[in-house]
Design an enzyme around this catalytic site. Structure first.
Site, PDB file in Angstrom:
ATOM      1  CG  HIS A 136      -4.327  10.001   0.178  1.00 51.12           C
ATOM      2  ND1 HIS A 136      -2.813   9.290  -0.052  1.00 51.12           N
ATOM      3  CD2 HIS A 136      -4.376   9.271   1.359  1.00 51.12           C
ATOM      4  CE1 HIS A 136      -2.095   9.347   1.211  1.00 51.12           C
ATOM      5  NE2 HIS A 136      -3.301   9.229   1.889  1.00 51.12           N
ATOM      6  CE  LYS A 174      -3.118   4.310   0.851  1.00 49.29           C
ATOM      7  NZ  LYS A 174      -2.084   4.930   0.856  1.00 49.29           N
ATOM      8  CG  ASP A 182      -1.749   0.634   0.983  1.00 51.09           C
ATOM      9  OD1 ASP A 182      -2.978   0.811   1.022  1.00 51.09           O
ATOM     10  OD2 ASP A 182      -1.370   2.346   1.841  1.00 51.09           O
ATOM     11  CE1 TYR A 221       0.700   7.716   2.798  1.00 50.77           C
ATOM     12  CE2 TYR A 221       1.341   5.721   2.355  1.00 50.77           C
ATOM     13  CZ  TYR A 221       0.541   6.256   2.597  1.00 50.77           C
ATOM     14  OH  TYR A 221      -0.855   6.015   3.207  1.00 50.77           O
TER      15      TYR A 221
HETATM   16  N1  NAP Z   1      -5.298   6.813   3.476  1.00 52.75           N
HETATM   17  C1  NAP Z   1      -4.749   7.040   4.418  1.00 52.75           C
HETATM   18  O1  NAP Z   1      -5.244   8.613   4.466  1.00 52.75           O
HETATM   19  C2  NAP Z   1      -4.143   6.892   5.502  1.00 52.75           C
HETATM   20  C3  NAP Z   1      -3.602   7.106   6.767  1.00 52.75           C
HETATM   21  C4  NAP Z   1      -2.298   6.539   7.063  1.00 52.75           C
HETATM   22  C5  NAP Z   1      -1.767   5.344   6.569  1.00 52.75           C
HETATM   23  N2  NAP Z   1      -2.141   5.200   5.587  1.00 52.75           N
HETATM   24  C6  NAP Z   1      -1.654   3.451   5.777  1.00 52.75           C
HETATM   25  O2  NAP Z   1      -1.915   2.241   6.667  1.00 52.75           O
HETATM   26  C7  NAP Z   1      -0.890   2.201   7.000  1.00 52.75           C
HETATM   27  C8  NAP Z   1      -0.566   1.657   8.072  1.00 52.75           C
HETATM   28  O3  NAP Z   1      -0.600   2.946   9.217  1.00 52.75           O
HETATM   29  P1  NAP Z   1       0.329   3.548  10.136  1.00 52.75           P
HETATM   30  O4  NAP Z   1       1.829   3.082   9.372  1.00 52.75           O
HETATM   31  O5  NAP Z   1       0.354   5.158   9.820  1.00 52.75           O
HETATM   32  O6  NAP Z   1       0.342   3.077  11.100  1.00 52.75           O
HETATM   33  P2  NAP Z   1       0.456   1.823  11.639  1.00 52.75           P
HETATM   34  O7  NAP Z   1       0.249   0.253  10.855  1.00 52.75           O
HETATM   35  O8  NAP Z   1      -0.527   1.610  12.661  1.00 52.75           O
HETATM   36  O9  NAP Z   1       1.494   1.182  12.847  1.00 52.75           O
HETATM   37  C9  NAP Z   1       2.225   1.627  12.882  1.00 52.75           C
HETATM   38  C10 NAP Z   1       4.121   1.780  13.260  1.00 52.75           C
HETATM   39  O10 NAP Z   1       3.435   0.094  14.829  1.00 52.75           O
HETATM   40  C11 NAP Z   1       5.553   0.051  14.448  1.00 52.75           C
HETATM   41  N3  NAP Z   1       5.102  -1.344  14.436  1.00 52.75           N
HETATM   42  C12 NAP Z   1       4.468  -2.300  13.575  1.00 52.75           C
HETATM   43  N4  NAP Z   1       4.876  -3.289  13.898  1.00 52.75           N
HETATM   44  C13 NAP Z   1       5.120  -3.977  15.012  1.00 52.75           C
HETATM   45  C14 NAP Z   1       4.800  -4.523  16.392  1.00 52.75           C
HETATM   46  N5  NAP Z   1       5.139  -5.671  16.427  1.00 52.75           N
HETATM   47  N6  NAP Z   1       4.898  -4.452  17.258  1.00 52.75           N
HETATM   48  C15 NAP Z   1       5.530  -3.027  17.567  1.00 52.75           C
HETATM   49  N7  NAP Z   1       5.574  -1.542  17.012  1.00 52.75           N
HETATM   50  C16 NAP Z   1       4.709  -2.059  15.109  1.00 52.75           C
HETATM   51  C17 NAP Z   1       5.636   0.469  13.607  1.00 52.75           C
HETATM   52  O11 NAP Z   1       6.874   0.120  14.286  1.00 52.75           O
HETATM   53  P3  NAP Z   1       8.804   0.750  12.961  1.00 52.75           P
HETATM   54  O12 NAP Z   1       8.137   0.716  11.662  1.00 52.75           O
HETATM   55  O13 NAP Z   1       9.488   1.388  13.233  1.00 52.75           O
HETATM   56  O14 NAP Z   1       8.909  -1.130  13.009  1.00 52.75           O
HETATM   57  C18 NAP Z   1       5.369   2.077  13.632  1.00 52.75           C
HETATM   58  O15 NAP Z   1       5.310   2.830  14.093  1.00 52.75           O
HETATM   59  C19 NAP Z   1       0.039   3.419   6.227  1.00 52.75           C
HETATM   60  O16 NAP Z   1       2.241   2.658   6.100  1.00 52.75           O
HETATM   61  C20 NAP Z   1      -0.374   3.415   4.805  1.00 52.75           C
HETATM   62  O17 NAP Z   1       0.303   2.762   4.128  1.00 52.75           O
HETATM   63  C21 NAP Z   1      -3.397   5.522   4.580  1.00 52.75           C
END
Ligand code: NAP
Length: 279
Positions: free
Chosen positions: A105, A73, A43, A48
């Site tokens: 997006h 997106k 994704d 990004y």
């Molecule tokens: N459409 C939108 O507007 C929108 C907005 C936000 C996000 N997104 C998408 O959704 C994806 C996921 O959301 P997100 O990246 O914001 O947050 P998330 O996946 O909820 O959390 C990521 C965080 O959690 C940590 N983490 C990952 N696996 C872990 C584990 N097993 N144990 C402990 N900590 C862990 C990561 O650290 P490390 O990386 O340092 O390991 C990072 O700091 C994004 O990457 C993006 O692709 C879309």
């Protein structure tokens, strides 16, 4: 890997890798590792700024194009001409002639502008360049309007969803319209060590000899949600991917639903200027 079908029959793996805040260097290294672990769904987004890095690594990986799945997106709303240029740029950057799932997006506050952008996306869908199309951060009001006017209904809405923001009414609304929910921030951006989430999730994790992150992912997978946890950490890529094997009991699911606090770790889409900028 379990596949999830959109209403047009197109399928993508239910568990993918989020890539927000991955620098191009991190994205390169992480995609290589993720492929080794078994991830086939990535994704990304124009915003990004890692589409080139992801496209390069997937191209080099030796995987055939039909063996991996890409969501990207559209970063913003523009004139029709500029929107097409941005789409062509994404295809070029991702080194592909099609995108599995293409999303708007952020909504624009002006419903007519959302529709104008959607018409371009429909055009690419009809040409087969996008296999599935949808939106992200659309409120119910914006979605209702789009559904009323769209020739091709959106197939997904990617919105913030996790134990502190369970999105039960929105999921029901989307289910009734055959629109898939994709959870962003499924790991609460790492905030699951806060009370009251930690206590409940830790106990359930203990029942399954699993980690809290795995339980948060499994809870979404058990709800038929498409999950895209992000990590750049090798051990966590493996950990998160293994969550697909966890089946939670009905009681455990309920305990997690009870953690809903309507808590967001990102901007509330109803109160943001994202998507309002125009070139
Ligand atoms: N459409 C939108 O507007 C929108 C907005 C936000 C996000 N997104 C998408 O959704 C994806 C996921 O959301 P997100 O990246 O914001 O947050 P998330 O996946 O909820 O959390 C990521 C965080 O959690 C940590 N983490 C990952 N696996 C872990 C584990 N097993 N144990 C402990 N900590 C862990 C990561 O650290 P490390 O990386 O340092 O390991 C990072 O700091 C994004 O990457 C993006 O692709 C879309």
């Amino acid at each position: 890997m379990k596949m999830i079908s959109f209403y047009n029959g197109y399928q993508i793996p239910q568990l993918g890798l989020g890539t927000f805040l991955m620098s191009p260097e991190q994205a390169e290294a992480t995609v290589i590792e993720a492929i080794k672990v078994g991830y086939r769904h990535f994704d990304t987004a124009q915003m990004y700024q890692n589409e080139v890095a992801i496209g390069n690594e997937l191209k080099k990986s030796g995987l055939k194009r039909e063996e991996y799945y890409l969501t990207t997106k559209l970063g913003n709303h523009h004139s029709v001409e500029v929107t097409k240029k941005k789409i062509e740029q994404s295809l070029k950057d991702l080194k592909t002639n099609y995108v599995d799932l293409f999303l708007i997006h952020w909504p624009n506050h002006d419903l007519e502008i959302n529709l104008r952008t959607w018409r371009v996306i429909e055009e690419y869908y009809k040409k087969g360049v996008f296999k599935a199309i949808g939106v992200s951060n659309f409120t119910r009001y914006q979605m209702d309007n789009l559904l009323e006017k769209a020739v091709i209904k959106p197939m997904a809405n990617q919105i913030e969803t996790h134990p502190a923001l369970s999105q039960v009414p929105t999921k029901k609304y989307l289910d009734e319209r055959e629109i898939r929910l994709i959870s962003y921030a499924p790991l609460m951006r790492g905030h699951f060590n806060e009370s009251p989430y930690f206590e409940v999730l830790a106990e359930i994790a203990n029942n399954h000899k699993a980690t809290i992150a795995q339980i948060a992912i499994a809870w979404g997978l058990n709800r038929e949600i498409i999950m895209i946890p992000k990590t750049v950490t090798k051990s966590r890529l493996i950990e998160n991917f293994a969550a697909r094997k966890i089946v939670l009991t009905a009681n455990e699911m309920e305990q997690i639903f009870a953690l809903n606090r309507g808590r967001r770790y990102y901007t509330d889409p109803a109160n943001t200027i994202h998507g309002d900028l125009l070139e």
